[in-house]
Design a protein around this motif. Sequence first.
Motif, PDB file in Angstrom:
ATOM      1  N   MET A   1      -5.151  -9.130   5.259  1.00 49.21           N
ATOM      2  CA  MET A   1      -3.792  -9.321   5.837  1.00 49.21           C
ATOM      3  C   MET A   1      -4.536 -10.426   7.016  1.00 49.21           C
ATOM      4  O   MET A   1      -4.972  -9.923   8.068  1.00 49.21           O
ATOM      5  CB  MET A   1      -2.906  -8.492   6.466  1.00 49.21           C
ATOM      6  N   ASP A   2      -3.881 -11.608   7.252  1.00 46.79           N
ATOM      7  CA  ASP A   2      -4.250 -12.406   8.344  1.00 46.79           C
ATOM      8  C   ASP A   2      -3.334 -12.039   9.720  1.00 46.79           C
ATOM      9  O   ASP A   2      -2.223 -11.977   9.481  1.00 46.79           O
ATOM     10  CB  ASP A   2      -4.010 -14.019   8.217  1.00 46.79           C
ATOM     11  N   ILE A   3      -4.172 -11.767  10.731  1.00 49.16           N
ATOM     12  CA  ILE A   3      -3.205 -11.304  11.773  1.00 49.16           C
ATOM     13  C   ILE A   3      -3.206 -12.356  12.948  1.00 49.16           C
ATOM     14  O   ILE A   3      -4.304 -12.584  13.706  1.00 49.16           O
ATOM     15  CB  ILE A   3      -3.906 -10.197  12.383  1.00 49.16           C
TER      16      ILE A   3
ATOM     17  N   ASP B   1      -3.653   2.158  11.508  1.00 50.37           N
ATOM     18  CA  ASP B   1      -4.834   2.676  10.891  1.00 50.37           C
ATOM     19  C   ASP B   1      -6.232   2.293  11.918  1.00 50.37           C
ATOM     20  O   ASP B   1      -6.994   3.325  12.090  1.00 50.37           O
ATOM     21  CB  ASP B   1      -5.187   1.802   9.702  1.00 50.37           C
ATOM     22  N   TYR B   2      -6.189   1.224  12.904  1.00 52.60           N
ATOM     23  CA  TYR B   2      -7.049   0.923  13.707  1.00 52.60           C
ATOM     24  C   TYR B   2      -7.103   2.076  14.947  1.00 52.60           C
ATOM     25  O   TYR B   2      -8.157   2.595  15.040  1.00 52.60           O
ATOM     26  CB  TYR B   2      -6.754  -0.381  14.425  1.00 52.60           C
TER      27      TYR B   2
ATOM     28  N   TYR C   1       3.018  -5.575  10.556  1.00 51.12           N
ATOM     29  CA  TYR C   1       1.679  -5.432  11.186  1.00 51.12           C
ATOM     30  C   TYR C   1       1.668  -3.829  11.411  1.00 51.12           C
ATOM     31  O   TYR C   1       0.240  -3.221  11.859  1.00 51.12           O
ATOM     32  CB  TYR C   1       1.315  -6.194  12.345  1.00 51.12           C
TER      33      TYR C   1
ATOM     34  N   LYS D   1       0.830  -0.973  10.135  1.00 50.54           N
ATOM     35  CA  LYS D   1      -0.109  -0.258   9.268  1.00 50.54           C
ATOM     36  C   LYS D   1      -1.812  -0.765   9.801  1.00 50.54           C
ATOM     37  O   LYS D   1      -2.329   0.174  10.062  1.00 50.54           O
ATOM     38  CB  LYS D   1      -0.236  -0.580   7.828  1.00 50.54           C
ATOM     39  N   TYR D   2      -1.632  -2.138   9.891  1.00 47.36           N
ATOM     40  CA  TYR D   2      -3.168  -2.461  10.695  1.00 47.36           C
ATOM     41  C   TYR D   2      -3.260  -1.943  12.063  1.00 47.36           C
ATOM     42  O   TYR D   2      -4.361  -1.382  12.321  1.00 47.36           O
ATOM     43  CB  TYR D   2      -2.962  -3.987  10.826  1.00 47.36           C
TER      44      TYR D   2
ATOM     45  N   GLU E   1       0.887  -1.202  -0.001  1.00 50.73           N
ATOM     46  CA  GLU E   1       0.079   0.141  -0.025  1.00 50.73           C
ATOM     47  C   GLU E   1       0.955   1.232   0.035  1.00 50.73           C
ATOM     48  O   GLU E   1       0.288   2.449  -0.297  1.00 50.73           O
ATOM     49  CB  GLU E   1      -1.028   0.022   1.437  1.00 50.73           C
TER      50      GLU E   1
END
Lengths: 338, 338
Positions: B1-3, B41-42, B35, B37-38, A293
């Motif tokens: 994406m699997d976390i 963003d959250y 991870y 960005k995940y 991204e």
Amino acid sequence: MDIPYDFKLDYLSETISKNNYKRILIQLPNGLKKYYKYIVDYLKKQNPHIEIIVSLSATYGACDIAEEHARRINADLLVHIGHNMYPWYKPRINTVFIEAKYKYSLSTSLLNNLIEYLKEIKCKNVGILSVIQHSHNISELKNFLSINGFNPIVGSPKYNVMVSGQVLGCEYSAAIGIKDKVDCFTIISGGMFHALGVYLATTKRVVKIDPYENRIVDITEKGRRLLMKRYGVLMKATDMKTLGIIDGGKPGQYRPWLVKVLSEKARTKGIKTYIFIADELNKHILRNIDLPEIDAYTIVSCPRLPIDDLYDYEKPVLTPGETLMILTGDMSRYIFPW
Amino acid sequence: MDIPYDFKLDYLSETISKNNYKRILIQLPNGLKKYYKYIVDYLKKQNPHIEIIVSLSATYGACDIAEEHARRINADLLVHIGHNMYPWYKPRINTVFIEAKYKYSLSTSLLNNLIEYLKEIKCKNVGILSVIQHSHNISELKNFLSINGFNPIVGSPKYNVMVSGQVLGCEYSAAIGIKDKVDCFTIISGGMFHALGVYLATTKRVVKIDPYENRIVDITEKGRRLLMKRYGVLMKATDMKTLGIIDGGKPGQYRPWLVKVLSEKARTKGIKTYIFIADELNKHILRNIDLPEIDAYTIVSCPRLPIDDLYDYEKPVLTPGETLMILTGDMSRYIFPW
């Protein structure tokens, strides 16, 4: 061991005994680290009761002082070898800068080769620059050129802490200030790093005088190609939607105001940003955080990292200046170093 | 994406809004950096006005907290992901530890393979250990072993900040404490790092339960060979005349008292020492300071650096424990980790 640099050990020794310093941190650039034992042995012989600890961190300039190590070991003196004070940052720790002046004069053969070449390229008004290790060779060079009928001009940096004719990897005011008065620049330095910087900052002919290889090298063509490459990199980023901005973690490389300018300009263009902080950067570190991204990265710590170290990364890695060119849409002038 | 990890994002989000935190530094180990960005963003979705900066420094444990980055950016919260609190160092910055628990249970096939193997090697009294990511899998494992007629024993670390059964790369009291009551150890962890540590600390049979590769691996033979290699390295240093001692520059890896013990013991044996401080260490950094006059190096920051990273360096690179074995002349017991 032959020691080609002046580490001013008597001065250091006196400073230590006069101030009764007890715990000393020594920091050297990687290329000079091998002299640590010579320095430590000398200082300990003069001051047997001091404790000396050598920092193994890399240092890439006076923007990069081992303040944290000095604080950690509770040092009463930090001896920073290889650079003089940086214009935009003063360590908040008691620091002595030892420039590590090169001990030798420029050789006659080197100087003769130089004037032959300057005649060939019809450079009569000669800009003179150097890195700090060779700043004392500037007067030799200037005299020699004058005697031989040239018009040598030594540039003055904008900043008082720098010496006459001095350039840094990210500071070329000594060159920019005399750009219009000279036909070409000469720079006394090893390696390509500073000479290429002079080209990028001035786009004029640059002749490197290399005391280590005892030869002169015209780097203009290399500089031209480098500049084209930089345009190539930045053109690939013109359509970016998401930008990673990496600030510097080292005290003299932390530029939050620049991060703010860039991320606000990016926002107005609809570009999303993620902000990082890093002491060291290389391809492996960048690859480890790289996600599909993210379209491009801007390195705020040091404009030489994108140009010299990360130039062939899979995605565009930009200097702050290049990022501004994209965000303002004005490509008419290549912004370097800042 | 699997976390596959639980980053406790709701808890983090609540903590941030409850305390009105504005500037947050996030630090992740290299394996979890992707991870970021995940997570960013959250958290930004929940708290749109916060600024989040991600530290790109590596972190190898809770000894290695990005305090300096947090201080540099003036963070009101440091979110450290992947480790829980270190027993010997508490960050002097407001830090939340997010252990990054693995989301999944141990698979039935993995557990069945395990009990088959434990029967084969006649291990009835089974020591249970794990790294923090899998500490919640310990009770599953314990129950399963009990039901199947084994006698599972979960070790207790000496330090309150660690959880039941937990080991670190440099802390194995949970294993050492039950060493004489068990026939073998099991450890829930990926990689070889912690399992080998259990062997070095106990020299007992160690069976690794790897949830990532979904298999069990008996690492005992590897551990035995590693131990022999370590003896090989330290025997090469028994006649050293000059020793380089490298302390850690990271706040939780700075151990000046240990440097003092080692250098004073060295002095009484007529061994000259040079003292260094380093945040990161690898072969290139060591080679760059290596001089013919230095016979060996001791790494004080982390006992795993000599064992896991610098084991094939051209000169002996020792842990503090190995150095003590040489300096005291007592080779009867391999001292690990400290």
